[in-house]
Enzyme design. Structure first.
Site, short mmCIF file in Angstrom:
data_model
loop_
_atom_site.label_atom_id
_atom_site.label_comp_id
_atom_site.label_asym_id
_atom_site.label_seq_id
_atom_site.Cartn_x
_atom_site.Cartn_y
_atom_site.Cartn_z
N GLU A 1 0.84 -1.21 0.00
CA GLU A 1 0.00 0.00 0.00
C GLU A 1 0.87 1.25 0.00
O GLU A 1 1.83 1.37 0.78
CB GLU A 1 -0.89 0.01 1.25
CG GLU A 1 -2.32 0.35 0.96
CD GLU A 1 -3.02 -0.69 0.09
OE1 GLU A 1 -3.22 -0.40 -1.11
OE2 GLU A 1 -3.35 -1.76 0.59
N HIS A 2 0.53 2.18 -0.89
CA HIS A 2 1.26 3.44 -1.07
C HIS A 2 2.70 3.21 -1.51
O HIS A 2 3.56 4.07 -1.34
CB HIS A 2 1.21 4.29 0.20
CG HIS A 2 -0.14 4.89 0.45
ND1 HIS A 2 -0.47 6.16 0.07
CD2 HIS A 2 -1.24 4.37 1.04
CE1 HIS A 2 -1.73 6.42 0.42
NE2 HIS A 2 -2.22 5.33 1.00
N THR A 3 2.96 2.05 -2.06
CA THR A 3 4.26 1.77 -2.66
C THR A 3 4.27 2.06 -4.16
O THR A 3 5.33 2.27 -4.74
CB THR A 3 4.65 0.29 -2.44
OG1 THR A 3 3.56 -0.53 -2.86
CG2 THR A 3 4.95 0.01 -0.98
N SER B 1 -25.45 6.68 -16.75
CA SER B 1 -25.19 5.58 -15.83
C SER B 1 -26.40 5.28 -14.99
O SER B 1 -27.38 6.05 -14.96
CB SER B 1 -24.02 5.94 -14.91
OG SER B 1 -24.43 6.92 -13.97
N LEU C 1 -11.69 -0.51 -3.17
CA LEU C 1 -11.68 -1.62 -4.13
C LEU C 1 -11.56 -1.11 -5.56
O LEU C 1 -11.79 -1.84 -6.51
CB LEU C 1 -12.94 -2.47 -3.97
CG LEU C 1 -13.09 -3.13 -2.59
CD1 LEU C 1 -14.42 -3.87 -2.49
CD2 LEU C 1 -11.93 -4.09 -2.31
N SER D 1 -12.90 3.27 -9.41
CA SER D 1 -12.46 4.20 -10.46
C SER D 1 -11.67 3.47 -11.54
O SER D 1 -11.90 3.70 -12.74
CB SER D 1 -11.62 5.32 -9.85
OG SER D 1 -10.51 4.82 -9.15
N GLU E 1 -6.56 9.56 -14.60
CA GLU E 1 -6.92 9.79 -13.20
C GLU E 1 -6.08 10.93 -12.60
O GLU E 1 -6.58 11.73 -11.81
CB GLU E 1 -6.75 8.51 -12.39
CG GLU E 1 -7.31 8.63 -10.99
CD GLU E 1 -7.87 7.33 -10.43
OE1 GLU E 1 -8.25 7.33 -9.26
OE2 GLU E 1 -7.93 6.33 -11.16
N ASP F 1 -3.75 0.18 -9.63
CA ASP F 1 -5.16 -0.18 -9.76
C ASP F 1 -5.52 -0.55 -11.20
O ASP F 1 -6.18 -1.56 -11.46
CB ASP F 1 -6.05 0.96 -9.28
CG ASP F 1 -5.87 1.25 -7.81
OD1 ASP F 1 -5.22 0.45 -7.12
OD2 ASP F 1 -6.37 2.30 -7.36
N TYR G 1 -4.22 11.74 1.28
CA TYR G 1 -3.49 11.00 0.25
C TYR G 1 -2.43 11.89 -0.37
O TYR G 1 -1.26 11.49 -0.53
CB TYR G 1 -4.46 10.50 -0.82
CG TYR G 1 -3.87 9.56 -1.83
CD1 TYR G 1 -4.05 8.19 -1.72
CD2 TYR G 1 -3.12 10.02 -2.91
CE1 TYR G 1 -3.52 7.31 -2.66
CE2 TYR G 1 -2.58 9.16 -3.84
CZ TYR G 1 -2.78 7.81 -3.71
OH TYR G 1 -2.24 6.94 -4.63
#
Length: 405
Positions: A37-39, A71, A148, A151, A183, A195, A247
């Site tokens: 995570e965050h790597t 949508s 999860l 996006s 993004e 992601d 973040y």
């Protein structure tokens, strides 16, 4: 994003909004990150897997240059001309869709950027000057704000649809870079490439071991089913927003730490460098750096352990990852900590928060025969603490983005 009618046929709402003929349906999965995570934005290692929750885009061709999107989770139609694609002209959730078209057109200008050059391939053929417009209808069962990656599921489903319909020749690795560019610059969220890579490259019963510097990827068999294990997801319903707040602060801390230590990114450090880092950095920046450096090592150790000892042996690494995110990176919240601690106390092999943090979801690797006991215990612990009831469900490693019909 979630469908309004779970029993409806995927794409069934297209005809209620658009009058063009459906030419196909594409889908892409959300992802859970087993560890790492965050790597990703620190050029490090990650080990995500695509999950069996997907976003579907149903598409019709137009004879003009308009992109129109609707949508199940928002009223109305949003549109933009292919001739007016610009991040400044995009806002809201539709920026994820229009941003992909913009990023495809922009990619040849970014060919020397690390993500694109690492992916390889000739991007000069990404020319939208003769592309015709599209009508796109989006529906999804990937929970929003749960860590999860709803996006990336949206971006990746749209990306594979657009590239096929416009006849664009681009690799899945480069398409992940397109999603990241969209993004970062169209949506304004400074995320890494993990992601999109998981959503595009995932395979059933496997994780994607990704080197975020070289973009080399390797499919690693998880073996959960054989071992009688499942991943339990606990959606805390504490929402986060990557484009704002913590973040961004964490990413800047990492950049400051790397600069102060004289390296291009935190990937260039290992655990042996932490003693020097403690002397050079202020306490907060040091702890941010320590998380990333030790998390990279935990990813490598998890891949090795999966191969040598199997999934039942990775629990301590998952647990240590959560402690590092809670104490060093400070991105957990009480609800996530409670979910992790309750799962551990009731028989989980290991548990950790997953995703960007400040809310979202925790995952627990649990024996199948303990799944319901652990889920019930988590619900009860949330009720006792006065927290909003979590949504608890299992996910399984699934295939990546694809054309469905």
């Amino acid at each position: 994003m979630s469908t309004t009618d779970e029993n409806s046929t995927p794409g069934g709402g297209f005809a209620s909004v658009f009058d063009t003929e459906v030419v196909g349906r594409w889908s892409a999965p959300g992802r859970a990150n087993l560890i790492g995570e965050h790597t990703d934005y620190n050029d490090g290692f990650v080990l995500p897997f695509a999950i069996d929750r997907r976003t579907t885009v149903t598409v019709g061709r137009r004879d003009d240059r308009l992109l129109r999107v609707a949508s199940t989770f928002d009223e109305g139609i949003v549109e933009i001309s292919l001739d007016a694609l610009d991040p400044a002209a995009m806002s809201g959730w539709s920026a994820y869709v229009f941003g992909i078209a913009w990023a495809l057109s922009e990619a040849p200008n970014r060919a020397t950027a690390p993500a694109f050059s690492a992916a390889g391939g000739d991007l000069s053929g990404l020319d939208l000057s003769s592309a015709t417009g599209l009508d796109l209808f989006i529906e999804s069962d990937v929970p929003v704000g749960a860590g999860l990656s709803s996006s990336a599921a949206l971006e990746s489903s749209v990306a594979v649809a657009m590239t096929e319909l416009w006849g664009l020749d681009i690799s899945r690795q480069a398409l992940a870079a397109v999603g990241q560019l969209a993004e970062n610059e169209a949506v304004g969220a400074p995320t890494g490439i993990m992601d999109q890579s998981a959503s595009l490259l995932g395979r059933a019963d496997s994780a994607v071991f990704l080197d975020c510097r070289s973009l080399d990827s390797e499919v690693v068999e998880l073996g959960f089913e054989t071992a009688g294990l499942e991943i339990l997801v606990v959606d805390t319903h504490v929402e986060h927003a990557h484009a704002t707040g913590g973040y961004v602060d964490r990413r800047r801390s990492c950049e400051r730490g790397a600069a102060a230590l004289g390296v291009g990114s935190l990937r260039d450090l290992d655990v042996d460098d932490l003693e020097r880092a403690a002397e050079v950095l202020d306490d907060e920046t040091f702890r941010r750096v320590r998380h990333v450096v030790t998390e990279n090592q935990r990813v490598l150790d998890t891949v090795r352990t999966l191969r040598t000892d199997g999934p039942a042996a990775i629990g301590a690494l998952l647990d240590a990852s959560h402690v590092s995110m809670r104490d060093d990176f400070e991105i957990s919240v009480p609800e996530l900590d409670l979910a992790v601690e309750t799962a551990q106390a009731h028989g989980a092999v290991g548990a950790r928060m997953t995703g960007g943090g400040f809310g979202g979801a925790a995952i627990a690797l649990v024996p199948v025969d303990r799944r319901d006991v652990i889920a019930d215990a988590i619900r009860a612990s949330f009720a006792d603490a006065g927290y909003r009831a979590p949504t608890v469900f299992t996910v399984h490693a699934a295939d990546g983005a694809r054309r469905d019909s």
